[in-house]
Design a protein around this motif. Sequence first.
Motif, PDB file in Angstrom:
ATOM      1  N   GLU A 183       0.834  -1.204   0.000  1.00 42.91           N
ATOM      2  CA  GLU A 183       0.000   0.000   0.000  1.00 42.91           C
ATOM      3  C   GLU A 183       0.872   1.259   0.000  1.00 42.91           C
ATOM      4  N   ILE A 219       1.047   4.322  -2.694  1.00 42.64           N
ATOM      5  CA  ILE A 219       0.825   5.726  -2.328  1.00 42.64           C
ATOM      6  C   ILE A 219       1.996   6.584  -2.803  1.00 42.64           C
ATOM      7  N   GLY A 231       2.396  17.026   4.602  1.00 39.32           N
ATOM      8  CA  GLY A 231       1.447  16.395   3.678  1.00 39.32           C
ATOM      9  C   GLY A 231       1.368  14.899   3.909  1.00 39.32           C
ATOM     10  N   LEU A 277      -9.697   5.887  -1.133  1.00 49.07           N
ATOM     11  CA  LEU A 277      -9.901   5.099  -2.345  1.00 49.07           C
ATOM     12  C   LEU A 277     -10.142   3.639  -1.982  1.00 49.07           C
ATOM     13  N   GLY A 323      -4.879  10.662   2.807  1.00 46.08           N
ATOM     14  CA  GLY A 323      -5.947   9.800   2.329  1.00 46.08           C
ATOM     15  C   GLY A 323      -5.927   8.456   2.987  1.00 46.08           C
TER      16      GLY A 323
HETATM   17  P1  ADP Z   1      -2.694   5.325   9.053  1.00 48.23           P
HETATM   18  O1  ADP Z   1      -2.675   3.846   9.220  1.00 48.23           O
HETATM   19  O2  ADP Z   1      -1.945   6.089  10.095  1.00 48.23           O
HETATM   20  O3  ADP Z   1      -4.069   5.855   8.778  1.00 48.23           O
HETATM   21  P2  ADP Z   1      -2.092   5.044   6.282  1.00 48.23           P
HETATM   22  O4  ADP Z   1      -1.247   3.880   6.093  1.00 48.23           O
HETATM   23  O5  ADP Z   1      -3.540   4.930   6.003  1.00 48.23           O
HETATM   24  O6  ADP Z   1      -1.842   5.608   7.739  1.00 48.23           O
HETATM   25  O7  ADP Z   1      -1.518   6.230   5.419  1.00 48.23           O
HETATM   26  C1  ADP Z   1      -0.173   6.600   5.449  1.00 48.23           C
HETATM   27  C2  ADP Z   1      -0.023   7.975   4.862  1.00 48.23           C
HETATM   28  O8  ADP Z   1      -0.388   7.954   3.495  1.00 48.23           O
HETATM   29  C3  ADP Z   1      -0.922   9.014   5.526  1.00 48.23           C
HETATM   30  O9  ADP Z   1      -0.228  10.254   5.526  1.00 48.23           O
HETATM   31  C4  ADP Z   1      -2.113   9.076   4.622  1.00 48.23           C
HETATM   32  O10 ADP Z   1      -2.738  10.342   4.668  1.00 48.23           O
HETATM   33  C5  ADP Z   1      -1.476   8.821   3.260  1.00 48.23           C
HETATM   34  N1  ADP Z   1      -2.401   8.145   2.337  1.00 48.23           N
HETATM   35  C6  ADP Z   1      -2.967   6.930   2.458  1.00 48.23           C
HETATM   36  N2  ADP Z   1      -3.736   6.634   1.404  1.00 48.23           N
HETATM   37  C7  ADP Z   1      -3.670   7.693   0.569  1.00 48.23           C
HETATM   38  C8  ADP Z   1      -4.265   8.016  -0.698  1.00 48.23           C
HETATM   39  N3  ADP Z   1      -5.085   7.198  -1.342  1.00 48.23           N
HETATM   40  N4  ADP Z   1      -3.947   9.214  -1.221  1.00 48.23           N
HETATM   41  C9  ADP Z   1      -3.150  10.069  -0.582  1.00 48.23           C
HETATM   42  N5  ADP Z   1      -2.561   9.833   0.585  1.00 48.23           N
HETATM   43  C10 ADP Z   1      -2.813   8.659   1.160  1.00 48.23           C
END
Ligand code: ADP
Length: 321
Positions: free
Chosen positions: A4, A8, A24, A88, A119
């Motif tokens: 994942e 990203i 960001g 998403l 996101g």
């Molecule tokens: P958490 O488990 O702390 O919620 P994530 O693994 O979901 O963290 O996300 C890691 C980082 O990537 C965060 O800064 C999140 O905002 C960003 N992120 C995750 N998915 C997306 C996406 N589809 N588009 C943009 N940023 C994303």
Amino acid sequence: MTSEFELIARFFQKKSHRSDVVLGIGDDAAMLAPPPDMDVIVTVDTLVAGIHFPPETDPESIGHKALAVNLSDLAAMGAKPAWFTLSLTLPHADNQWLSRFSHGMFSLADRFEVDLVGGDMTHGALSMTIQAMGFTPKSKALRRQGARPGDAIYVTGCIGDAGLGLAAVKSPVRLDPASLEYCLSRLNRPMPRVEIGLMLLNLASSAIDVSDGLAADLGHILTASGVGADVQLSSIPLSKALRDFYGEQPDWQTILGSGDDYELVFTVSEYQVEKLHRAFENQEVAITRIGSIHKNKDLRFKGNKGARLLLQHAGYNHFGH
Ligand code: ADP
Ligand code: MG
């Protein structure tokens, strides 16, 4: 298998346009620094495959539209867009799909210099939720309420193109190739009227964007403002594609009832009308006066000989039958 985080980094982490993004993508949350003298305007919209777009729609269009519908809400408030987040949900990690989706979304983001600041990604049936944020000068945002009897009603651009485009996606319609292409681009790549929203800040008494059909969305202004309206059907701006398609007898039920126009409808008090026209003299996107606000709380569409049109259905209702 790509993780994942790799997805990203590859498809969503882009160079920032903005100094107000302190932090960001990449941490637990984003950190943003709005200007102190502005209100922050926030909106969110979800697109679900099979409901808002056919699953086989080209991914660039899906990416464009997911952001465009949110920027259109900001435009309707007169807000300058700044940031957005994306959640998403994907049935599987398809790099080619992601690359094209990302390209469509960032092409529009770059045009308005908005940053994707965070996101989420989950596994499931294809859908996406974008939240967009922007600014307006304190207490100046355009609202649905504020239309007064005597105000003039305007729309931007043309109405009904996306509705005809959607009809053409569902079953073949009698359209020449150029008109078909135009209607499909209006359906799949709507251009949010951000610049116009900004120009309307000190001019309009109320505003909304047309997402569910002109009749339904103008109806929201009327309800919020506690007023009614007369609209002249012959004044409603139709593109060449629609004029060619309908000839002398436009199908108003369909034109006023189908959604996805992403134009703005707004009202202007009579004493601001001249100023409005001066401001829009050199604008690429036309504005057209379609009617007036009155104090009886009804919405009347008037034909050429004074005949009235009764709408059978007013807009798309997710929970209606
Ligand atoms: P958490 O488990 O702390 O919620 P994530 O693994 O979901 O963290 O996300 C890691 C980082 O990537 C965060 O800064 C999140 O905002 C960003 N992120 C995750 N998915 C997306 C996406 N589809 N588009 C943009 N940023 C994303
Ligand atoms: Mg998360």
